[in-house]
Enzyme design. Structure first.
Site, PDB file in Angstrom:
ATOM      1  N   ALA A  35      -1.594  -3.288  -2.494  1.00 32.73           N
ATOM      2  CA  ALA A  35      -2.183  -2.930  -3.715  1.00 32.73           C
ATOM      3  C   ALA A  35      -3.723  -3.491  -3.519  1.00 32.73           C
ATOM      4  CB  ALA A  35      -1.498  -3.804  -4.764  1.00 32.73           C
ATOM      5  N   HIS A  40      -9.882  -7.770  -1.656  1.00 34.68           N
ATOM      6  CA  HIS A  40      -9.226  -7.805  -0.406  1.00 34.68           C
ATOM      7  C   HIS A  40     -10.024  -7.452   0.772  1.00 34.68           C
ATOM      8  CE1 HIS A  40      -5.479  -7.184  -2.945  1.00 34.68           C
ATOM      9  NE2 HIS A  40      -5.023  -8.003  -2.334  1.00 34.68           N
TER      10      HIS A  40
END
Ligand code: PAF
Length: 288
Positions: A35, A40
């Site tokens: 996700a 990230h």
């Protein structure tokens, strides 16, 4: 854009990393639960600065979810994740099945990594088995990948502190690097769980980053001033189910006046639980 090698098993991962190991190239690991968002990708960018070869793991780890938590509804967006990782220049993606990481099943009683006293505080007070699950899977991922560097976000600050403690205590030869939280323009910390929020909950969630900012801005006045400023913002917003708002040392121990500190908050909005934190420079005001 070259497609990363995708490894689904421990053997595939070994094979994918063998050439890099043989050539003595340095390795960075970015563990994720998928996700993926810009937060990230910032970890991946940092990993690319720090090592020759970047491995990202994408694994929704069942043992860090307690009973009644969001394991089943946790977003799984594999195709988009892989495309994002390819765009970010990742070399290897490790995407194992649960049976690969927990051959005896995630429920099996066996050896786990105990998170110690800090593991039962803050997030651990609300999610008593959470950090045991996190440290157990991170230990497995580090053992399989054997990276020089592992990169984690400061957004999950207690997790970062505990991973540092675990790697130090368990003598793991890895350098743990923390990266600053990435925020939306309005201050909301990026999180895979933000997608659960309704428009109204998202608007109210802004109180968390605003409270932290107000607290940090009041740092010169000491710990009481920080907490008062942050509490005032949370109270003005109302309608927030706050689990904790607390000021600790950067290692999440006792505060030292006139020093660095960390202000942390957790709150529930409907069925979603959000956490956030900020660095605070404390002035000489009263210690708490
Ligand atoms: O921060 C996360 O996404 C997870 O807790 C981690 C570190 C990947 C372990 O499952």
């Amino acid at each position: 854009m070259s497609r990363p090698l995708v490894a689904a098993t421990r053997g595939d991962l070994d094979a994918a990393l063998a050439p890099a190991r043989a050539q003595g190239r340095s390795l960075a690991l970015v563990p994720t639960m998928g996700a993926l968002h810009e937060g990230h990708l910032a970890l991946v960018a940092r990993a690319r600065e720090l090592a020759d070869v970047v491995v990202v793991s994408v694994f929704v780890n069942p043992t860090q979810f307690g009973a009644g938590e969001d394991l089943d509804r946790y977003p799984r967006t594999w195709d988009a994740d892989l495309a994002a990782l390819a765009g970010a220049g990742v070399d290897v993606v490790f995407h194992p099945a649960v049976s690969e990481m927990y051959p005896d099943g995630p429920e099996a009683r066996g050896v786990t990594v105990d998170a110690g006293p800090l593991g039962g505080e803050l997030e651990g007070a609300v999610r008593p088995t959470h950090f045991r699950g996190v440290l157990t899977i991170v230990t497995k991922l580090l053992g399989l990948t054997r990276p020089d560097v592992a990169v984690f976000g400061e957004k999950d600050y207690q997790q970062l502190v505990l991973i540092r403690q675990a790697t130090r205590t368990l003598c793991m030869p890895v350098h743990v690097v923390g990266c600053p939280t990435i925020r939306e323009d309005d201050g909301l910390a990026l999180s895979s769980r933000n997608r659960y929020l309704t428009a109204d909950e998202r608007r109210r969630a802004l109180a968390l980053s605003r409270a932290l900012r107000a607290g940090a801005d009041a740092g010169a006045g000491g710990a009481d001033a920080v907490l008062d400023a942050a509490h005032t913002v949370l109270e003005e917003t109302g309608d927030l189910d706050v689990d904790y708002l607390t000021l600790r040392s950067p290692e999440l121990g006792e505060l030292v006046a006139g020093s660095e500190a960390r202000l942390l908050v957790a709150a529930r909005l409907g069925s979603t639980r959000l956490i956030d934190n900020i660095a605070v420079r404390l002035g000489a005001g009263e210690d708490r």
